[in-house]
Each structure stands twice: as structure tokens, then as C-alpha cells.
Design an enzyme around this catalytic site. Sequence first.
Site, mmCIF file in Angstrom:
data_model
loop_
_atom_site.group_PDB
_atom_site.id
_atom_site.type_symbol
_atom_site.label_atom_id
_atom_site.label_comp_id
_atom_site.label_asym_id
_atom_site.label_seq_id
_atom_site.Cartn_x
_atom_site.Cartn_y
_atom_site.Cartn_z
ATOM 1 N N HIS A 88 0.853 -1.196 0.000
ATOM 2 C CA HIS A 88 0.000 0.000 0.000
ATOM 3 C C HIS A 88 0.887 1.243 0.000
ATOM 4 O O HIS A 88 1.948 1.251 0.633
ATOM 5 C CB HIS A 88 -0.923 0.001 1.232
ATOM 6 C CG HIS A 88 -1.988 1.050 1.147
ATOM 7 N ND1 HIS A 88 -1.722 2.372 1.411
ATOM 8 C CD2 HIS A 88 -3.284 0.978 0.784
ATOM 9 C CE1 HIS A 88 -2.845 3.068 1.216
ATOM 10 N NE2 HIS A 88 -3.797 2.243 0.836
ATOM 11 N N GLU A 158 -4.026 1.643 -7.586
ATOM 12 C CA GLU A 158 -4.461 2.742 -6.723
ATOM 13 C C GLU A 158 -3.516 3.924 -6.892
ATOM 14 O O GLU A 158 -2.460 3.989 -6.249
ATOM 15 C CB GLU A 158 -4.476 2.272 -5.259
ATOM 16 C CG GLU A 158 -4.963 3.334 -4.314
ATOM 17 C CD GLU A 158 -5.341 2.772 -2.956
ATOM 18 O OE1 GLU A 158 -6.537 2.607 -2.709
ATOM 19 O OE2 GLU A 158 -4.443 2.500 -2.154
HETATM 20 P P1 PGA Z 1 -9.717 5.996 0.081
HETATM 21 O O1 PGA Z 1 -8.495 5.043 0.473
HETATM 22 O O2 PGA Z 1 -10.829 5.114 -0.409
HETATM 23 O O3 PGA Z 1 -10.064 6.697 1.366
HETATM 24 O O4 PGA Z 1 -9.211 6.912 -0.973
HETATM 25 C C1 PGA Z 1 -8.180 3.934 -0.288
HETATM 26 C C2 PGA Z 1 -6.874 3.336 0.149
HETATM 27 O O5 PGA Z 1 -5.923 4.092 0.429
HETATM 28 O O6 PGA Z 1 -6.748 2.111 0.224
#
Ligand code: PGA
Length: 248
Positions: A88, A158
Site C-alpha cells: 500500500h 491505486e
Molecule cells: P480511500 O483510500 O478510499 O479513502 O481513498 C483507499 C486506500 O488508500 O486504500
Amino acid sequence: MKKIIIANWKMNPQSLKEAKRIAGEIKTKAIICPPFVYLAELSAKFKKMSFGVQDLFWENPPAGGAYTGEISAAMAKNIGAKYAIIGHSERRELGDTDEIINKKIKTALKNGLKVIFCIGEKERDSEGEYLNFIKDQINEGLKGIPRKLLTNLIIVYEPVWAISSHKSTKADNPESALRTAIFIRRMLLPIAGDQLARQIPIIYGGSVDVKNAEQFLKEGGIQGLLVGSQSLIPKNFNEILKIANKIK
Ligand code: PGA
């Protein structure tokens, strides 16, 4: 295929009582990644849910482990985790390099956990340089991992700039997520082989909410969502699950 919806609670909530309340209000099956300290109790209590950790240590010593403060893959598995988020961006920010992430992925897979491997660029540029960044993250993160273990891999695209806590606070758009998902799948070909590269789920994360979930799932070329802040609000998370369960 059923969409994969994952809740990343990050360092929330601050009490077990509150964690139980949130989990108890989630109506349909999802993958919940709470802080490690709540996992044993939540997984014992909420049997219809699946649980995951948000990180783990790369070493998994057979006996005793001189790694103060760390949590091993075996420990996570033994208290009810089926999944592990690895790579992450918030862990990368705290020092996880591609090499460390690669070791963590190996350890998690070898211990029978399914890996939720996060990748994504810090900034989006118009020349497509961000795709090279993602390519390196994939190649380095999955280096030397036997193909047969990759059946337990989920990739999360992401983009860091799209995470809700980021100052820009805006999600990517489904068209661009689609383009990136296609790129990621192509990158998986030499690593996973033709058949598996087509099967590995690629999901999207970054400011997912009730308003954009449907569009991402329908038009983003992705097989699920990683939800951060909105997963702590059961009403909204339930709505996202409902949307996802309607889409085949
Ligand atoms: P968010 O976070 O949905 O609050 O943008 C997602 C993540 O960082 O996994």
C-alpha cells in the site's frame, strides 16, 4: 465473476467496540482489512466475512523471531486472515521498497494468504511516464515468484494522488482506469503466462464512493474495488456492496 470488494480500515477505529459495531453493520460478504489487533476477535465473531491484514513482515521464522514489533504471515493466518494487503502506498511512504514488498509477497503467498498487491503512481503525467513507474512496481514486486503462487494474487491499481486523504482528493476516472488496467494486464503476460495473466483480478482503489462505484465497475475494466474512508461508514459501504453485487 463476482466483484471483489475490499475494505481497508487503515489505522481506524480506535476501539474494539467501535470495530465490532462497524463490522456488525456490514450486511453482505466483503473482505475486511482491520488493524491487526482487532482481527482475531472480528474473524471469530463475523464468520460470513473474510478478513485480511494491512501489512506483514517479510521474514517468517520457523521458530522464534527476533523482530520486535513485527507480525508474521503465519500469525496473521492463524488468527483468521485469508488476505494480506501488501505494498500500500502508505506503507511505501513509511519505507517499504519494491524489494521489501517482493519479500513480503513471497512470504504471504508461501503461507497460503491471498495477496492484495497495491501499485500506483504518485503523479499522473501526460507523457505516460507513470506507466513506466507502474511497470517497475509490477516487475520488482513479483520478481522470482513461482507462477503457481500467482493464482492467489489480486492487483490493486491505486494512484496515490487519488486516495481520499491526498490533497487533490479526487478519484481517477473510469476511462483512464480502464487504460491502466489493460496496461497492467499486458505487463502480467510474461510474468504469469497467458492464461493466468487473464485471470488475475485487477481492482481499483482511490476515493471510491457511492457515487462513482458503479461507473468504475462497469466502465473501468476492473474486477473490484479497494475502499478506504467510505468503508468505515457502514451505510455507504453497504451501498457500494449492493451496487457491486448487482453487476456481474
Ligand atoms: P480511500 O483510500 O478510499 O479513502 O481513498 C483507499 C486506500 O488508500 O486504500
